[in-house]
Design a protein around this motif. Structure first.
Motif, PDB file in Angstrom:
ATOM      1  N   SER A 334       0.945  -1.234  -0.005  1.00 18.60           N
ATOM      2  CA  SER A 334      -0.093  -0.071   0.043  1.00 18.60           C
ATOM      3  C   SER A 334       0.968   1.310  -0.193  1.00 18.60           C
ATOM      4  O   SER A 334       1.666   1.243   0.941  1.00 18.60           O
ATOM      5  CB  SER A 334      -0.694  -0.009   1.263  1.00 18.60           C
ATOM      6  OG  SER A 334      -1.711  -0.879   1.206  1.00 18.60           O
ATOM      7  N   PHE A 335       0.484   2.069  -1.082  1.00 20.91           N
ATOM      8  CA  PHE A 335       1.316   3.463  -1.037  1.00 20.91           C
ATOM      9  C   PHE A 335       0.432   4.429  -1.853  1.00 20.91           C
ATOM     10  O   PHE A 335       0.890   5.475  -1.832  1.00 20.91           O
ATOM     11  CB  PHE A 335       2.884   3.344  -1.586  1.00 20.91           C
ATOM     12  CG  PHE A 335       2.913   2.684  -2.991  1.00 20.91           C
ATOM     13  CD1 PHE A 335       2.603   3.435  -4.155  1.00 20.91           C
ATOM     14  CD2 PHE A 335       3.460   1.322  -3.367  1.00 20.91           C
ATOM     15  CE1 PHE A 335       2.508   2.902  -5.548  1.00 20.91           C
ATOM     16  CE2 PHE A 335       3.307   0.651  -4.673  1.00 20.91           C
ATOM     17  CZ  PHE A 335       3.171   1.607  -5.444  1.00 20.91           C
ATOM     18  N   ALA A 336      -0.345   3.933  -2.627  1.00 21.17           N
ATOM     19  CA  ALA A 336      -1.499   4.903  -3.375  1.00 21.17           C
ATOM     20  C   ALA A 336      -2.047   5.786  -2.310  1.00 21.17           C
ATOM     21  O   ALA A 336      -2.345   5.525  -1.523  1.00 21.17           O
ATOM     22  CB  ALA A 336      -2.091   4.102  -4.335  1.00 21.17           C
ATOM     23  N   GLY A 337      -2.071   6.992  -2.772  1.00 24.49           N
ATOM     24  CA  GLY A 337      -2.509   7.937  -2.110  1.00 24.49           C
ATOM     25  C   GLY A 337      -2.663   9.378  -2.779  1.00 24.49           C
ATOM     26  O   GLY A 337      -1.660   9.387  -3.797  1.00 24.49           O
ATOM     27  N   PRO A 338      -3.203  10.301  -2.189  1.00 25.46           N
ATOM     28  CA  PRO A 338      -3.101  11.728  -2.666  1.00 25.46           C
ATOM     29  C   PRO A 338      -1.476  12.103  -2.969  1.00 25.46           C
ATOM     30  O   PRO A 338      -0.717  11.522  -2.306  1.00 25.46           O
ATOM     31  CB  PRO A 338      -3.554  12.676  -1.754  1.00 25.46           C
ATOM     32  CG  PRO A 338      -4.735  11.727  -0.962  1.00 25.46           C
ATOM     33  CD  PRO A 338      -4.126  10.398  -0.977  1.00 25.46           C
TER      34      PRO A 338
END
Lengths: 427, 265
Positions: A334-338
């Motif tokens: 998990s690293f996706a984000g704004p």
């Protein structure tokens, strides 16, 4: 910082043995060294009880291993003020009287710069261990003479370069020498404040006596009073001495009859081509004070207690993924984000060199809390008891003092000044 | 395997992980990606006074500005996206109808001096599409490109799996993720507000910032589609979301997370 916690801090910074190897003058701050002097007292005389002398006196009165036995000042109100704090101490208008007291083991000198050399030399020759405020002296010859007499007498000599005892500086230099910011490629030192640098006068006739910092007869101005602290950091970081200096200075704002510059800009050039710039202005405080050590991988601001990396490390998620692939594992990451906004030069908040950093805005012309001054006088008291000089401390102070004076010379003569061979000492 | 990493591109960082045996081929592909992304960084940089975009922003309200072929295509493209997203994707951030394109002379003209173009919700997707072409042309079949966390291109699959499985992190609760997406030749775009980064997406119809605790994620076959869709969904109300999404082909997933956090900020 409490004295005990400094000793503890030193212990925690990679073991006192290691640290003392790199910074030998810290030996007296180690727990082992503290044991040596348990129950003993250094009997001190203070020569010069003006603002800086009183600052040290207040520190000394908090320390267990010291007794103030004598006070000296040729300005009676200052002497009286100090005497109220130390009613048992003998008082002298002239330092020769103080030096003749056999019960004085050591002296602390906080007089105008022009007096440093004479009193220090006389004190060392009189067999007294000596602490002298920075800068060492007002002339190159006097600096060398102080160093020579120090070596000749074998007595203790301390110079008030408190950064050598400031934990955030010790840690910063340790990080620099460990290569954390890569190769040092530049050094920027500056001290900005906005005040007239004057002390209040009881009578106009006292102008030159009290405001001695403003007159060439007594002082080298910003260079000897502020720059020495900072030039020392550059040498300390690079482990070498500049061979050339040039610069300009002028009185741009405080045109009040003073003789020393209120604005200076200089470049000190090291033999490997690295430039250390020095700027000081006392009619604008926007920049504050700092000694920025700039490396190809990062920067350190020891005064603020911060370090900054040039390149931000890749997102941890990617590293996790690489690790998985290398170990034949398939899993999610998990690293996706704004959008991740990196720290840029103006936004990079940096990281703290250590916890509990005490900072100063550099506005005080007496001294700041938590800047190593307490530890410095504590170490001196220790040395007075043991009679053991502090390795390398005088050398550090000597070169920063000489560099300040060469800077004054370069500005006054408006030329490039080479470091004169005859003033080189082992470093 | 080759991992390339760069910061300072379009205001963020770029990580490219390429799977393959031939180290020199992977390195060459990375170098081409860096060069191309650097070029696009300049092209879309409205703060660089010498960029074509700056010139357009400065002059187009005074007189029509001639466009390069690439800029002509980009402006036509963003116009189409503006219509498809019911006006919620808008590079003027106010009213795209004030941008007039003249196909005959290939020029752009602004009917209002206050118009200025900002490709914040577009450029990273555009760059990912270019990177996809470089990777394909280099014969690379498996790669993961992370452009600032918000824009991801997953080419082929993880070397030990059948997809790349990438989670969207919870912006207010450390260590938690909102959802994990399975990607195979897909782009995952995320847009939203974080604790430290709020009020950066504007509703062009209202002129107000989206400041709720909201995160939007979309998985599309095309990187620009994903980028535009999340920007539009972030600005639009939840009621328009279905209609906007329906106007896009090849959308594998689109989610709006309206977050309530225990953390007070």
């Amino acid at each position: 910082m409490e004295r005990r916690s400094f000793i503890k801090e030193i212990g925690m910074m990679g073991g006192s043995g290691l640290l003392v190897g790199a910074f030998p003058w810290l030996y007296s701050c180690t727990p082992e060294a503290q044991k040596e002097i348990r129950g003993e007292k250094a009997r001190l005389g203070i020569i010069g009880t003006g603002s800086r002398g009183m600052y040290h006196l207040h520190h000394l009165l908090t320390l267990p291993n010291v007794e103030i036995v004598a006070l000296c000042d040729d300005y009676e109100p200052h002497l009286r003020e100090a005497a109220t704090l130390c009613p048992k101490a003998g008082t002298f208008p002239d330092y020769t009287g103080l030096l003749s007291m056999p019960e004085v083991d050591g002296v602390l000198i906080a007089t105008p710069l022009s007096e440093h050399a004479r009193i220090t030399v006389d004190a060392l020759k009189a067999g007294k261990h000596t602490f002298c405020e920075k800068s060492m002296a007002a002339t190159l010859d006097d600096c060398l003479e102080m160093y020579r007499i120090y070596k000749e007498t074998g007595k203790v000599l301390y110079i008030g370069q408190q950064r050598l005892y400031d934990p955030k500086y010790l840690k910063a230099i340790d990080m620099i020498h460990a290569g954390m910011i890569g190769d040092i490629t530049g050094i920027r030192c500056y001290w900005y404040r906005n005040n007239d640098w004057r002390r209040p006068l009881d009578h106009p006739s006292l102008e030159r006596k009290i405001n001695w910092r403003l007159y060439k007869e007594f002082s080298g101005g910003l260079m000897t009073e502020l720059a020495t602290h900072q030039l020392q950091v550059g040498n300390w970081a690079l482990k070498m001495i500049p061979d050339t200096v040039t610069g300009f200075g002028d009185i741009v704002f405080w045109k009040d009859g003073r003789e020393v510059y209120d604005s200076v800009s200089l470049v000190y050039r090291y033999p490997n081509g690295i430039n250390m710039t020095y700027e000081s202005l006392i009619s604008n405080k926007f920049n504050g004070l700092e000694e920025q050590i700039l490396g190809h991988k990062g920067s350190i601001e020891p005064e603020k207690g911060k370090y900054y990396f040039e390149e931000v490390k890749p997102a941890p998620g990617i590293l996790q993924l690489i690790n998985q692939i290398e170990h034949g594992i398939f899993d999610h990451v998990s690293f996706a984000g704004p959008t991740w906004v990196p720290e840029t030069a103006s936004k990079n908040q940096g990281k703290n060199i250590m916890e509990n950093i005490s900072q100063t805005d550099g506005a005080s012309s007496v001294g700041a809390a938590g800047d190593g001054s307490l530890e410095l006088v504590d170490a001196f008291c220790h040395a007075v008891i043991t009679g053991r000089p502090a390795d390398r401390l005088v050398e550090e102070a000597y070169y920063s003092s000489v560099l300040a004076l060469l800077g004054v010379q370069a500005m006054e003569e408006q030329r490039i000044v080479k470091f004169p061979e005859q003033y080189k000492i082992p470093y | 395997m080759f991992h390339g990493s760069r910061t300072g591109l379009m205001g963020t960082g770029l990580d490219v992980l390429m799977i393959g045996e031939e180290a020199s081929l992977l390195r060459t592909a990375w170098e081409r990606i860096v060069a191309e992304t650097g070029r696009l960084h300049g092209m879309f940089n409205r703060f660089d006074p010498s960029s074509e975009l700056s010139l357009i922003n400065r002059r187009a309200a005074t007189s029509p500005v001639s466009l390069s072929a690439e800029w002509w295509d980009v402006l036509r493209d963003v116009g189409q996206y503006h219509r498809r997203t019911l006006g919620y994707f808008d590079v003027t951030l106010r009213d795209y109808r004030k941008v007039r394109l003249d196909g005959k002379h290939r020029t752009v003209f602004f009917t209002d001096a206050s118009v200025s173009l900002d490709f914040g919700g577009y450029a990273k997707g555009y760059a990912l599409e270019k990177m996809r072409k470089i990777l394909t042309a280099s014969g690379i079949r498996q790669a993961l490109v992370n452009f600032g966390n918000s824009s991801v291109w997953a080419m082929g699959a993880h070397p030990h799996g059948k997809t790349w499985n990438i989670g969207v992190v919870h912006p207010f609760e450390e260590g938690k993720s909102l959802k994990t997406y399975t990607l195979f030749n897909h782009s995952l775009s995320t847009s939203g507000n974080t604790a430290t980064h709020t009020r950066h997406i504007i509703d062009p119809h209202q002129g107000t910032y989206s400041c709720g605790r909201k995160v939007v994620a979309a998985v599309c076959g095309n990187c620009v589609d994903a980028e535009v869709l999340t920007t539009a969904l972030m600005a639009a109300g939840d009621a328009s979301a279905g209609k906007i999404t329906a106007a896009f082909r090849d959308v594998s997933a689109s989610d709006i997370f309206n977050l309530q956090s225990n953390l007070e900020i």
